[in-house]
Design a protein around this motif. Structure first.
Motif, mmCIF file in Angstrom:
data_model
loop_
_atom_site.group_PDB
_atom_site.id
_atom_site.type_symbol
_atom_site.label_atom_id
_atom_site.label_comp_id
_atom_site.label_asym_id
_atom_site.label_seq_id
_atom_site.Cartn_x
_atom_site.Cartn_y
_atom_site.Cartn_z
ATOM 1 N N VAL A 1 -7.992 1.245 -17.756
ATOM 2 C CA VAL A 1 -7.446 0.825 -19.051
ATOM 3 C C VAL A 1 -5.944 1.030 -19.154
ATOM 4 N N VAL A 2 -5.320 1.779 -18.252
ATOM 5 C CA VAL A 2 -3.887 2.048 -18.351
ATOM 6 C C VAL A 2 -3.096 0.987 -17.597
ATOM 7 N N GLY A 3 -1.813 0.866 -17.925
ATOM 8 C CA GLY A 3 -0.934 -0.078 -17.248
ATOM 9 C C GLY A 3 -0.450 0.449 -15.910
ATOM 10 N N LYS A 4 0.361 -0.405 -15.241
ATOM 11 C CA LYS A 4 0.812 -0.065 -13.896
ATOM 12 C C LYS A 4 1.669 1.197 -13.888
ATOM 13 N N ARG A 5 2.580 1.322 -14.853
ATOM 14 C CA ARG A 5 3.484 2.470 -14.863
ATOM 15 C C ARG A 5 2.719 3.784 -15.065
ATOM 16 N N ASP A 6 1.769 3.796 -16.019
ATOM 17 C CA ASP A 6 0.983 5.009 -16.258
ATOM 18 C C ASP A 6 0.073 5.309 -15.065
ATOM 19 N N PHE A 7 -0.478 4.257 -14.449
ATOM 20 C CA PHE A 7 -1.347 4.454 -13.281
ATOM 21 C C PHE A 7 -0.553 5.066 -12.131
ATOM 22 N N GLU A 8 0.638 4.532 -11.852
ATOM 23 C CA GLU A 8 1.456 5.072 -10.769
ATOM 24 C C GLU A 8 1.880 6.510 -11.052
ATOM 25 N N GLN A 9 2.174 6.823 -12.338
ATOM 26 C CA GLN A 9 2.554 8.187 -12.696
ATOM 27 C C GLN A 9 1.397 9.149 -12.449
ATOM 28 N N GLN A 10 0.170 8.713 -12.806
ATOM 29 C CA GLN A 10 -0.994 9.562 -12.581
ATOM 30 C C GLN A 10 -1.260 9.753 -11.092
ATOM 31 N N MET A 11 -1.062 8.699 -10.291
ATOM 32 C CA MET A 11 -1.254 8.826 -8.852
ATOM 33 C C MET A 11 -0.217 9.769 -8.231
ATOM 34 N N GLU A 12 1.009 9.766 -8.766
ATOM 35 C CA GLU A 12 2.013 10.707 -8.299
ATOM 36 C C GLU A 12 1.592 12.142 -8.594
ATOM 37 N N LEU B 1 0.860 -1.170 0.000
ATOM 38 C CA LEU B 1 0.000 0.000 0.000
ATOM 39 C C LEU B 1 0.906 1.233 0.000
ATOM 40 N N VAL B 2 0.765 2.082 -1.010
ATOM 41 C CA VAL B 2 1.663 3.229 -1.205
ATOM 42 C C VAL B 2 1.023 4.460 -0.592
ATOM 43 N N PHE B 3 1.671 5.044 0.442
ATOM 44 C CA PHE B 3 1.187 6.258 1.089
ATOM 45 C C PHE B 3 1.913 7.467 0.506
ATOM 46 N N PHE B 4 1.220 8.603 0.479
ATOM 47 C CA PHE B 4 1.822 9.831 0.013
ATOM 48 C C PHE B 4 2.513 10.552 1.165
ATOM 49 N N GLU B 5 3.452 11.419 0.826
ATOM 50 C CA GLU B 5 4.239 12.134 1.828
ATOM 51 C C GLU B 5 3.332 13.031 2.669
ATOM 52 N N GLY B 6 3.556 13.026 3.987
ATOM 53 C CA GLY B 6 2.764 13.830 4.892
ATOM 54 C C GLY B 6 1.552 13.138 5.459
ATOM 55 N N CYS B 7 1.262 11.905 5.012
ATOM 56 C CA CYS B 7 0.108 11.167 5.522
ATOM 57 C C CYS B 7 0.422 10.630 6.922
ATOM 58 N N SER B 8 -0.517 10.794 7.865
ATOM 59 C CA SER B 8 -0.289 10.381 9.252
ATOM 60 C C SER B 8 -0.844 8.995 9.564
ATOM 61 N N TYR B 9 -1.435 8.307 8.583
ATOM 62 C CA TYR B 9 -1.973 6.974 8.826
ATOM 63 C C TYR B 9 -0.825 5.967 8.965
ATOM 64 N N ASN B 10 -1.020 4.959 9.818
ATOM 65 C CA ASN B 10 0.041 3.983 10.068
ATOM 66 C C ASN B 10 -0.508 2.559 10.002
#
Length: 382
Positions: free
Chosen positions: A249-260, A198-207
């Motif tokens: 419809v997008v692959g993993k790399r494009d999905f991760e780029q969009q989430m970034e 599970l990929v968390f974004f910077e500054g997230c306080s969930y643990n």
């Protein structure tokens, strides 16, 4: 606090969000920060602040992160409803939601210090002889207990074997009890080797990790254009919203780029932030903050009875302005190519003060080409 930004300045009383994290600040948290009556977000994590936490009872604080400092003392009662992730990393803090504070032990008074305690005469040991009936009863009871223990171990082994063969983790779905929300599962396509990705974004306080999320009780909030949204309550009383995407419809790399790109949108009072995401071949999950006010669509259309109270004009204008501020922030951060593409009343969530908050932004590129004309966009007028 840095010079020129004290909590007593006239302009600072209008602050909504104060983020001073990762700045190596020292000293105590100023007591005057309680004067920020409009404050809804306070982030002071990863500094070297010390001393007690001031009482923020007069603020509108909703998002709090004081983790990884040197704070001490008990947590104020007005802040005890926040999760322990807001206070971790402060070993000298105590009180809910952390460990309870140790009671103060008073020393004995001088008058009672020299009073000798009465001596108790030792009991004479006596041997009790067991009858034959008692011995038989003990033997039968011990055999029954042993049989139950062996049966329990056998059932656990069989259950573990079945779970290991399927290698699929599923989240529990619990309806609200009224029968109008269907029971459904999220995370049915999560594979065992990927349960901690599970990929968390910077500054997230969930643990929590993905395994904790899949064990949480889930209630279906609704189904939209991109998937189904669930309200998940974890063991630490942390409540989040999990959106299970479908037909990406997008692959993993494009999905991760969009989430970034989505993760680069900083915290804003009129935007529901994306906190984490998960990607696998058969499952895509997004984790958002839970907004208790529900959606604008529910507020406008849920109650059609005779006793319905229509939404007044001032509230409508306030919601519209808050939504516009959120969209303006998205465009200013992401540029002209970063659009929402799916603005409608179900994607406008309401805070406790009836401020409009935009959700489901940045997902259009994962499904279709963005629309650049009004006729191409899926608009909804409520």
């Amino acid at each position: 606090m840095p010079s020129g930004c004290s909590a007593s300045d006239p302009m600072s009383s209008k602050l909504n969000v104060l983020d001073l994290s990762f700045n190596s600040f020292t000293g105590n948290i100023p007591q005057t920060i309680a004067n920020l009556t409009r404050l809804i977000g306070l982030s002071l994590q990863n500094n070297t602040l010390s001393g007690p936490i001031p009482d923020l009872n007069h603020t509108r604080i909703k998002h709090l992160n004081l983790s990884y400092n040197h704070l001490n003392g008990s947590i104020p009662v007005s802040l005890q409803n926040f999760p322990n992730s807001s206070f971790i990393g402060n070993s000298l803090l105590c009180g809910p939601p952390l460990n309870p504070c140790s009671p103060v032990i008073r020393p004995p008074s001088p008058s009672s210090a020299h009073i000798p305690s009465p001596t108790v005469p030792p009991k004479r040991s006596s041997k009790v002889k067991l009858t034959m009936g008692a011995i038989i009863a003990i033997a039968v009871g011990g055999s029954a207990v042993l049989f139950l223990v062996v049966l329990t171990i056998l059932c656990c082994c069989l259950k573990k074997k079945d779970n290991g063969g399927s290698r699929v983790l599923k989240g529990k779905a619990v309806s609200s009890g009224r029968g109008e929300k269907p029971k459904e599962e999220f995370g049915s396509g999560v594979q065992e080797p990927e349960k901690n990705k599970l990929v968390f974004f910077e500054g997230c306080s969930y643990n929590f990790d993905l395994e904790d999320l899949l064990r949480a009780s889930a209630e279906v909030l609704g189904k939209g254009s991109y998937g189904t949204a669930y309200k998940a309550v974890l063991e630490e009383s942390t409540t989040v919203v999990v959106k299970r995407l479908r037909e990406v419809v997008v692959g993993k790399r494009d999905f991760e780029q969009q989430m970034e790109n989505v993760g680069r949108v900083r915290q804003h009072p009129n935007i529901v932030p994306l906190r984490a995401y998960y990607y696998s071949k058969d499952e895509k999950l997004l984790v958002y903050d839970y907004i208790p006010g529900g959606s604008l669509s529910t507020l406008l259309h849920a109650n059609r009875g005779a006793g319905r109270t229509p939404l007044d004009w001032d509230s409508r204008v306030k919601i519209a302005l808050g939504t516009a501020r959120g969209i303006s922030h998205l465009h200013s951060v992401g540029g002209p190519k970063f659009i929402h593409g799916n603005i409608k009343s179900t994607n406008v969530l309401l805070s406790q003060d009836h401020d409009g908050c935009i959700s489901d932004f940045g997902l259009t590129p994962a499904y279709e080409r963005p629309c650049y004309f009004i006729s191409e966009c899926r608009l909804s007028c409520s």
